[in-house]
Write a protein that holds these residues in place. Sequence first.
Motif, PDB file in Angstrom:
ATOM      1  N   GLU A  22       0.819  -1.209   0.000  1.00  0.00           N
ATOM      2  CA  GLU A  22       0.000   0.000   0.000  1.00  0.00           C
ATOM      3  C   GLU A  22       0.857   1.267   0.000  1.00  0.00           C
ATOM      4  O   GLU A  22       0.513   2.264  -0.633  1.00  0.00           O
ATOM      5  N   GLU A  23       1.968   1.234   0.731  1.00  0.00           N
ATOM      6  CA  GLU A  23       2.855   2.392   0.798  1.00  0.00           C
ATOM      7  C   GLU A  23       3.735   2.506  -0.446  1.00  0.00           C
ATOM      8  O   GLU A  23       4.453   3.503  -0.613  1.00  0.00           O
ATOM      9  N   GLY A  24       3.729   1.469  -1.290  1.00  0.00           N
ATOM     10  CA  GLY A  24       4.530   1.507  -2.509  1.00  0.00           C
ATOM     11  C   GLY A  24       6.020   1.401  -2.274  1.00  0.00           C
ATOM     12  O   GLY A  24       6.823   1.875  -3.096  1.00  0.00           O
ATOM     13  N   LEU A  25       6.410   0.745  -1.175  1.00  0.00           N
ATOM     14  CA  LEU A  25       7.838   0.685  -0.847  1.00  0.00           C
ATOM     15  C   LEU A  25       8.641  -0.089  -1.883  1.00  0.00           C
ATOM     16  O   LEU A  25       9.799   0.237  -2.156  1.00  0.00           O
ATOM     17  N   LEU A  26       8.031  -1.104  -2.468  1.00  0.00           N
ATOM     18  CA  LEU A  26       8.759  -1.898  -3.458  1.00  0.00           C
ATOM     19  C   LEU A  26       8.873  -1.184  -4.807  1.00  0.00           C
ATOM     20  O   LEU A  26       9.577  -1.657  -5.701  1.00  0.00           O
TER      21      LEU A  26
END
Length: 442
Positions: free
Chosen positions: A40-44
């Motif tokens: 959800e946080e788009g870390l990848l």
Amino acid sequence: MLHAKHKTGLVFFPAFDWAISPTHPEREERLLYTQDQVFEEGLLDIDGIFEYKPDLVTIKDVQRVHFCVPDPWAVMTESHFISAGGAKTVGMAVMDGKVERGFALVRPPGHHANRVVHGCRGFCNVNIEAIMIEYLRRAYGIDRVAIVDTDCHHGDGTQDIYWHDPDTLFISIHQDGRTLYPGSGFLSEVGGPNAVGTTINIPLPPNTSDEGFLYTIKEVVLPILDDFKPQLIVNSAGQDNHYSDPITNMNFSARGYAELTRLLKADIAVLEGGYSIEGALPYVNTGIILAMAGLDYDHLTEPDFNPKRYRQTDAVTRTIEQTSAKVLKTWRQRKMVAEALRAREDCHQRSRRIFYDTDQIYEVQAETIRVCDACAGALRIESTSDRRVAMLGVHLPRKGCPDCKAQAYEWYDAADHKQFDHIFMQDNQADLFLTKPKPAAA
């Protein structure tokens, strides 16, 4: 597009097929909510953060560290091979220069697993950090390693494995053992006669908050790391110090964990405990990832976090300051402490009673170490359990001197199956694990 200041590798392994019970705190949801948060946080999607798939460790990897009774297959499931393999995968990525830092978000955990393993204790069967470290030492020539265990529970298994190793600094920051499992990790536990001072325990009082944890990192841990000068820093990144954890009594926050990670600058982090599945783990793991990657985490906060509510008292602060001063004093006077310990006639012996709370096994150990100025010393462990199993394990350290090698093999060669059901030799100098065969029946 965001760019990570430090290239960071991640491994996820929720272990869908392993749980102590369907409702046990140590279950697959511990990582599923974290995975959702990371996505959800788009870390990848951040440039410089990479995900790796876990490999498996081998039996040889396990036997560099453990005496598994009767063998590794009896105490490990496939999930344990993969969990330890996830740590190994991240370690290799760091050592190969693919990333600067790595975080193994894996389960089952491992820091309560001793050198001798009869079963599961503290939710741990084998010690995944130690298996990774000993593999990296063998494969990459790493020598001096520091392990900083920030789980709320004392890392008694890791302490046991490195109790006699002067090249491994083990620091455990945990809730006072008088108030929490496993009831150990006191200031007096400083290591065996060949490694006095390289075991360091910092027991903290219940209700310690961000202020107290970060004080111990800044005032105690970092100065000791500077003195020790490790080639590799490993963080046993337990997250059950969080204020919402259901089985502990501490008041650490997700942002506090992120700040700890920034200060510590560990090369590798490996997930340990943490049982607030929805309220803590997604936020804490996100904070650790951001801090390892050198990204901003100021916006990170749990929806219900109230700093005033979780602020530590003046009494807690005084206790932490007094404990920290004692720890530093022992570290600075470790040569004097070693001389006093070695002056005792029984310094080469240690007896212990160990309870495997998960598998309900009672073990009794009698340990003998060869006191040595040249190496970590030959080690002999006699272990019996209430399952009517008796084992002798002989350990020769990887830098064992000729005298210790001779002593180790003398112990092994003289051992008799009339006394022991299993006789093992762990020769880490030659990277061999030997099992003495039982004589053929007449």
